[in-house]
Structure formats: structure tokens, C-alpha cells
Design an enzyme around this catalytic site. Structure first.
Site, PDB file in Angstrom:
ATOM      1  N   LYS A 269      39.135  19.258   4.444  1.00  0.00           N
ATOM      2  CA  LYS A 269      38.886  17.850   4.107  1.00  0.00           C
ATOM      3  C   LYS A 269      37.682  17.335   4.873  1.00  0.00           C
ATOM      4  O   LYS A 269      36.810  16.671   4.315  1.00  0.00           O
ATOM      5  CB  LYS A 269      40.133  16.998   4.397  1.00  0.00           C
ATOM      6  CG  LYS A 269      41.282  17.299   3.439  1.00  0.00           C
ATOM      7  CD  LYS A 269      42.598  16.625   3.849  1.00  0.00           C
ATOM      8  CE  LYS A 269      43.733  17.094   2.938  1.00  0.00           C
ATOM      9  NZ  LYS A 269      45.048  16.533   3.283  1.00  0.00           N
TER      10      LYS A 269
ATOM     11  N   GLN B  28      48.109  13.853   8.159  1.00  0.00           N
ATOM     12  CA  GLN B  28      48.496  15.116   7.512  1.00  0.00           C
ATOM     13  C   GLN B  28      49.990  15.382   7.698  1.00  0.00           C
ATOM     14  O   GLN B  28      50.515  15.261   8.805  1.00  0.00           O
ATOM     15  CB  GLN B  28      47.661  16.270   8.095  1.00  0.00           C
ATOM     16  CG  GLN B  28      47.846  17.594   7.389  1.00  0.00           C
ATOM     17  CD  GLN B  28      47.337  17.623   5.944  1.00  0.00           C
ATOM     18  OE1 GLN B  28      46.427  16.881   5.586  1.00  0.00           O
ATOM     19  NE2 GLN B  28      47.921  18.449   5.115  1.00  0.00           N
TER      20      GLN B  28
ATOM     21  N   ASP C 163      45.566   8.662   0.559  1.00  0.00           N
ATOM     22  CA  ASP C 163      46.492   9.682   0.078  1.00  0.00           C
ATOM     23  C   ASP C 163      47.385   9.130  -1.037  1.00  0.00           C
ATOM     24  O   ASP C 163      48.043   9.891  -1.745  1.00  0.00           O
ATOM     25  CB  ASP C 163      47.416  10.135   1.223  1.00  0.00           C
ATOM     26  CG  ASP C 163      47.062  11.515   1.754  1.00  0.00           C
ATOM     27  OD1 ASP C 163      46.458  12.294   0.996  1.00  0.00           O
ATOM     28  OD2 ASP C 163      47.381  11.781   2.920  1.00  0.00           O
TER      29      ASP C 163
END
Ligand code: GUN
Length: 292
Positions: A53, A97, A120
Site C-alpha cells: 500500500k 490494518q 477502507d
């Protein structure tokens, strides 16, 4: 003609488009998109994902900040990190995460993220907006799959779709998006999971199958019909002593067996994975422009 849905190539094409846009933002003196990622602990797969990412941000010219925390961080301390990112005007969007260590409540952390910075798309506010067809940050994997279906012009209207798996981050949102009154969508969607009876009855009828159950090579050739479109979300590590690193990556689909019957199929690696990362970048770009 190849039946491969080349997520890797498509992701690169979208990144090139984004890099051009960021270059012109720079020339115009606009704020450069800035993504932050919080990584807790040493989970090997999470480290790879987060590294990807961050690297992808660099490739398109975004700013990125990686915040690493020890697995022993308390829930309270992690919530303070989230709050600081919520308040930081330079950060357009950020992710925490998953999975988090067991002593931390993931739901609580997700709820603490400002929905406007939730690139997200995991916050219930974004999930609810998505479900109602309102502008929202869409979760990265389903959004990446929708982008791939769109760019490959895969017909979805009136199709029988089977989604294998009902997770909050893939199966559930995927089924909502494919049923929505829009393209890609307007499909008749069935969600199958561990309690489904006669799963093969469903998969054999499907025009499109999205496999997201986390079982290596679960979907076999005898479970699908000729001409099916296969979207394989699985990324599983299976032991393989012939490989230097001791394992190989495979999806939730038996690629060798299913591919000859499929009109289109995503490989693993190089299919859905790269599209997931690009989708996060697309959300970050939207966040920086305030267009969600
Ligand atoms: N863990 C597995 N997939 C994801 C994802 O898309 N975002 C975050 N934050 N964690 C994940």
C-alpha cells in the site's frame, strides 16, 4: 483469446492515470493526497499488504505515512493514535490494518475512525451509506472488483451471481454492490457460507462466482458451469517445498481445473489483489478532493 482478468495490468493502468492526475495537482499547487497506515504487530501477511500500500502511494505520487506499533500496544493507546490521525489536517485518509491482536476490539477501533477519513470503507456509517446507494467510501476489495468488471465490460445485469463467503469486508459488501440498481450490478445474488446446503447446486447455476471463503482451491471444476466468470479473492499460503520460500500462493479456486471452463477468471496472484490496493488509492484521492 485469453480468459484472464488481468488485475495486475489493469491496476498499473489505473495507477498511471492517477500519477498523471497527481502531477497536475502538483503543478496547480493543490494539496497532494496523503494516506496513513497503522500496522500493529508483526503478522507477516499484514506486513506485505501494508508495504504494498505504501509503495503504491509512492508510485502515484501520494504522500504516505506508516505508523508501526508493537503488538503489546493497549486498546486505549491505539484509540489515541486513531484520534490523532482523525485530527491531523494533513492526513486525507487512513487505515488500521486488520487483524489486530486479540486483546484489542477491532470493532471499537473501526468505530473510532472518522468516516470522512475511512478510506477502507469499514465504518458502519460508510457501510450503511453504501447499502442505501448513497455516496460512500466503498471497501477496497469489492470496489476493486467492481472497477475490474466495469473496465472489462463484464455483463452483470440479470446474471446469477454466487458470492462464497459473508465477511463484512468482502462477501457482504460484494453482494450488496452486485445487486444494486446500477452497472456493474442488477444481478441476482446468492450468498453461500459454511451453513449453506447443497452449495454445488448454487455454484453450478452461477454465471459469475466471487470466491472469498479463505479455503485454498475450494472451488473445483465439477462445481461450475461452462462459460462461468470467476473472481477469486483468496490469497492462501500453502506449503510447497519445491519453492525457495517454502510456500506458494493460491486462491480459493482450483485455477488449473476451473480455468478451462471459465470465460473469464482472475489469477492468484495478479488478479484481485492489485485491484484492492488501487481501490484504496482511488478512495484516498477522493478523500483529498472531498468528493465523497
Ligand atoms: N486486512 C485484510 N484486508 C484488509 C483491508 O482491506 N484493510 C485493512 N485495514 N485490513 C485488512
Amino acid at each position: 483469446m485469453s480468459n484472464i482478468l488481468d488485475g495486475k495490468g489493469l491496476a498499473q493502468q489505473i495507477k498511471d492515470e492517477m500519477a498523471t492526475e497527481v502531477a497536475s495537482m502538483m503543478i496547480n499547487g493543490d494539496k497532494i493526497p496523503h494516506l496513513a497506515a497503522v500496522l500493529v504487530g508483526e503478522d507477516p501477511a499484514s506486513q506485505v499488504y501494508v508495504r504494498n500500500k505504501v509503495r503504491s502511494c509512492e508510485q502515484v505520487g501520494f504522500k504516505s505515512t506508516l505508523i508501526r506499533k508493537d503488538a503489546g500496544i493497549s486498546e486505549e493507546e491505539l484509540l489515541a493514535v486513531v484520534e490523532k490521525l482523525n485530527q491531523d489536517p494533513d492526513i486525507d485518509g487512513f487505515i488500521v490494518q486488520l487483524p489486530l491482536p486479540k486483546h484489542i476490539d477491532e470493532h471499537k477501533v473501526t468505530l473510532a475512525i472518522d468516516p470522512k477519513k475511512d478510506v477502507d470503507g469499514f465504518h458502519p456509517s460508510n457501510f450503511g451509506r453504501m447499502a442505501q446507494g448513497l455516496p460512500a467510501y466503498l471497501p477496497a476489495t469489492p470496489n476493486g472488483i467492481m472497477e475490474m468488471l466495469k473496465r472489462y465490460e463484464v455483463p452483470t445485469e440479470g446474471k446469477e451471481v454466487v458470492v462464497l463467503g459473508r465477511s463484512n469486508i468482502v462477501g457482504m459488501p460484494m453482494s450488496i454492490l452486485l445487486a444494486q440498481k446500477n452497472y456493474p450490478g442488477n444481478a441476482s445474488v446468492t450468498i453461500c457460507h459454511s451453513r449453506t446446503k447443497d452449495l454445488e447446486e448454487h455454484t453450478r447455476r452461477a454465471d459469475i462466482i466471487v470466491a472469498a471463503i479463505g479455503i485454498p482451491e475450494f472451488l473445483k471444476a465439477n462445481m461450475v458451469k461452462e462459460g462461468v466468470v470467476i473472481i477469486d479473492v483468496g490469497i492462501n499460503r500453502v506449503d510447497d517445498e519445491t519453492r525457495k520460500r517454502g510456500y506458494r500462493l493460491c486462491g480459493d479456486v482450483d485455477f488449473e481445473g476451473v480455468s478451462p471452463k471459465a470465460s473469464l477468471i482472475t489469477p492468484v496472484p495478479g488478479g484481485v489483489g492489485p485491484m484492492t490496493v488501487v481501490s484504496l488509492l482511488m478512495n484516498t484521492l477522493k478523500a483529498s478532493k472531498g468528493t465523497v
